[in-house]
Design a protein around this motif. Structure first.
Motif, mmCIF file in Angstrom:
data_model
loop_
_atom_site.group_PDB
_atom_site.id
_atom_site.type_symbol
_atom_site.label_atom_id
_atom_site.label_comp_id
_atom_site.label_asym_id
_atom_site.label_seq_id
_atom_site.Cartn_x
_atom_site.Cartn_y
_atom_site.Cartn_z
ATOM 1 N N TYR A 387 0.790 -1.224 0.000
ATOM 2 C CA TYR A 387 0.000 0.000 0.000
ATOM 3 C C TYR A 387 0.829 1.286 0.000
ATOM 4 N N VAL A 388 2.081 1.198 0.332
ATOM 5 C CA VAL A 388 2.825 2.415 0.636
ATOM 6 C C VAL A 388 3.246 3.203 -0.601
ATOM 7 N N ILE A 389 3.316 2.570 -1.769
ATOM 8 C CA ILE A 389 3.750 3.303 -2.953
ATOM 9 C C ILE A 389 2.784 4.443 -3.262
ATOM 10 N N PHE A 390 1.509 4.258 -2.946
ATOM 11 C CA PHE A 390 0.538 5.340 -3.135
ATOM 12 C C PHE A 390 0.926 6.551 -2.288
ATOM 13 N N GLY A 391 1.229 6.306 -1.011
ATOM 14 C CA GLY A 391 1.633 7.391 -0.127
ATOM 15 C C GLY A 391 2.931 8.042 -0.556
ATOM 16 N N SER A 451 -3.246 2.970 2.537
ATOM 17 C CA SER A 451 -2.068 3.842 2.560
ATOM 18 C C SER A 451 -2.365 5.105 3.352
ATOM 19 N N SER A 452 -3.537 5.702 3.101
ATOM 20 C CA SER A 452 -3.930 6.909 3.826
ATOM 21 C C SER A 452 -4.123 6.617 5.308
ATOM 22 N N ALA A 453 -4.704 5.450 5.619
ATOM 23 C CA ALA A 453 -4.950 5.092 7.014
ATOM 24 C C ALA A 453 -3.644 4.927 7.787
ATOM 25 N N ILE A 454 -2.662 4.278 7.145
ATOM 26 C CA ILE A 454 -1.358 4.073 7.798
ATOM 27 C C ILE A 454 -0.715 5.409 8.146
ATOM 28 N N VAL A 455 -0.826 6.370 7.221
ATOM 29 C CA VAL A 455 -0.246 7.696 7.463
ATOM 30 C C VAL A 455 -0.974 8.404 8.594
ATOM 31 N N LEU A 456 -2.304 8.378 8.590
ATOM 32 C CA LEU A 456 -3.085 9.123 9.573
ATOM 33 C C LEU A 456 -2.972 8.545 10.978
ATOM 34 N N VAL A 457 -2.598 7.285 11.087
ATOM 35 C CA VAL A 457 -2.364 6.687 12.417
ATOM 36 C C VAL A 457 -1.284 7.458 13.167
ATOM 37 N N GLY A 458 -0.397 8.114 12.425
ATOM 38 C CA GLY A 458 0.692 8.847 13.059
ATOM 39 C C GLY A 458 0.285 10.148 13.709
ATOM 40 N N VAL A 459 -0.930 10.666 13.432
ATOM 41 C CA VAL A 459 -1.338 11.984 13.949
ATOM 42 C C VAL A 459 -1.279 12.059 15.477
ATOM 43 N N PRO A 460 -1.869 11.122 16.231
ATOM 44 C CA PRO A 460 -1.774 11.236 17.695
ATOM 45 C C PRO A 460 -0.346 11.151 18.219
ATOM 46 N N PHE A 461 0.510 10.384 17.535
ATOM 47 C CA PHE A 461 1.917 10.324 17.948
ATOM 48 C C PHE A 461 2.590 11.681 17.769
#
Length: 476
Positions: A387-391, A451-461
């Protein structure tokens, strides 16, 4: 190499204000790092994904040219940004300056959690698996442990050993990490050159495979359908070309970075484009597209057709070396991004420290290695990396747009190198990137969503580290 000039870095910590990275990478080192990082396992695997939507020989080869040209357009914009900010962290720094901390952090988060950590895991296990095809003692057929649905094979164990070796070598000095990377890269070049040369010199291929056999250049499709087919082919091509940004991550350790970083990007992508065309022409000489589309590991199939099944077996060693070389580049370069993030106070504090003796981001390298090992044992890298190539393409497109923003918002910044073809070439890159992103959302919505979900998981961190950093500054 250790005698090279020190890089200008933020202090690693209050107690070690003078510890800096070393500018020890010359132009050749930089080009080899970039080429090695791009050429991993993808060139041996992606032909099937391109032959499917584009079953016409000229289009099959043309999409590789388009991918290389579009990458060069992006390189021109990145080269300008690299000349402005010649610091370790590269694209992370460019995104931070253009959009602020949050966007830059989410990019770095994606690298650590999936893109780079997953790449190191996947490449190390792939290198071990291909080695196991020649030396069965490390074969993935030998299961070591099965627990909670996770299967660990000897290939996984050997992959962990490779990760440990790469991490240790890079921790104890830039010189040793660069030497290992360069040696493995030249070995890879020699093997690929031999494959191409011998394939045409003594291989049992057929030039008729280059004929269209009645399939027109439009393949009977409506223009919008043809463009969509190219978009699907470009998903695999973009994955294959992904990695030209690595040199920006280590810009803080490149000699004369304002000159060598832009030059290395252009020379490296041109070299990769030439190698990719040579390999794909060899594949097409070996097999018609109707057979290429049936083979997941096209290099093996082509070697078997050109030479013999035994030759295809030994080709596994070439792929193993290629994967190891790419893992070496990922290990060396990725840790510099986490160093920059930590120095900005939005990542693990310990990763901001530069080792006083070895002058390397030792703790960033160790943290990266531990996470890559976790991904290796979990097996999660295989579906995460899909999924990451999209990001990554989204991040490249945003970065080139960031060059326009910085031109408008901060025109006073000295620009030793100004983007070739500005504004047209970078604008074409942005438009093609946006079109590719839209096409992927429509045609591959699952990959785009995850891909978008994996990126957005980082927001609280991000907000956690940002708050912790503010508290630390207020106490001091």
């Amino acid at each position: 190499m250790d005698s090279a000039e020190p890089a200008t870095e933020k202090p690693a910590s209050d107690s070690q204000p003078q510890t800096t990275l070393i500018r020890g990478l010359g132009l050749l080192d930089s080009v080899l790092l970039l080429v090695s990082g791009i050429i991993g396992s993808s060139i041996f695997l992606t032909a099937k994904d391109i032959a499917g939507p584009l079953p016409q020989p000229m289009l099959f080869l043309l999409v590789w040219v388009i991918g290389g040209v579009v990458s060069l357009f992006g390189c021109a914009a990145f080269a300008e940004l690299g000349s402005i900010f010649p610091e370790s962290g590269g694209q992370y720094i460019y995104l931070r300056e253009a959009y602020g901390d949050l966007v830059a952090f989410l990019y770095g988060w994606m690298l650590f959690a999936v893109a780079n950590g997953g790449s190191i895991a996947a490449l190390s296990v792939a290198s071990a698996a291909y080695t196991g095809q020649v030396f069965p003692i490390v074969s993935e057929d030998h299961i070591v442990l099965q627990l909670a649905g996770i299967t660990i094979t000897r290939a996984h164990v050997f992959g962990l050993l490779l990760i440990a070796i790469l991490t240790y070598v890079n921790v104890v000095g830039l010189r040793w990490g660069t030497l290992l990377q360069n040696l493995s890269t030249w070995t890879k070049f020699a093997a690929m050159a031999a494959f191409v040369f011998l394939g045409f010199a003594i291989g049992k291929g057929d030039w008729s495979h280059f004929h269209s056999h009645g399939v027109s250049l439009t393949m009977g499709l409506h223009p919008t359908q043809l463009i969509s087919a190219f978009g699907l082919g470009l998903i695999a091509v973009y994955w294959a070309y992904d990695g030209w940004v690595y040199i920006t991550w280590v810009a803080g350790e490149v000699k004369n970075p304002r000159r060598n970083v832009p030059l290395a990007m252009v020379l490296g992508v041109l070299a990769v484009g030439a190698i990719y065309m040579a390999m794909n022409i060899t594949y097409l000489y070996a097999l018609p597209l109707s057979e290429i589309v049936q083979h997941e590991t096209i290099a093996h199939a082509a070697a078997a057709a050109l030479f013999s099944p035994r030759a295809a077996l030994w080709l596994s060693l070439m792929i193993a070396v290629s994967c190891f070389s790419a893992a070496a580049t990922c290990t060396l370069s990725g840790a510099r991004v986490y160093l920059a993030m930590a120095q900005d106070g939005i990542f693990f504090k310990r990763m901001a420290v530069i080792h006083p003796k070895w002058r390397t981001p030792a703790f960033s390298l160790i943290g990266q290695g531990i996470w890559a090992a976790v991904l290796t044992l979990s097996g999660g890298y295989s579906w995460l990396y899909t999924y990451v190539i999209f990001g990554m393409v989204v991040s490249y497109t945003l970065t080139v747009m960031g060059m326009f923003l910085l031109r408008w918002n901060r025109p006073e910044i000295p620009r030793p190198y100004r983007c070739t073809g500005y504004p047209w070439l970078p604008a074409i890159y942005v438009l093609m990137g946006a079109a590719w992103i839209l096409n992927t959302i429509i045609k591959r919505p699952v990959e785009a969503f995850w891909s978008s979900a994996i990126v957005l998981v980082g927001v609280p961190f991000y907000f956690y580290w940002k708050r912790s950093s503010k508290k630390a500054r207020s106490r001091s």
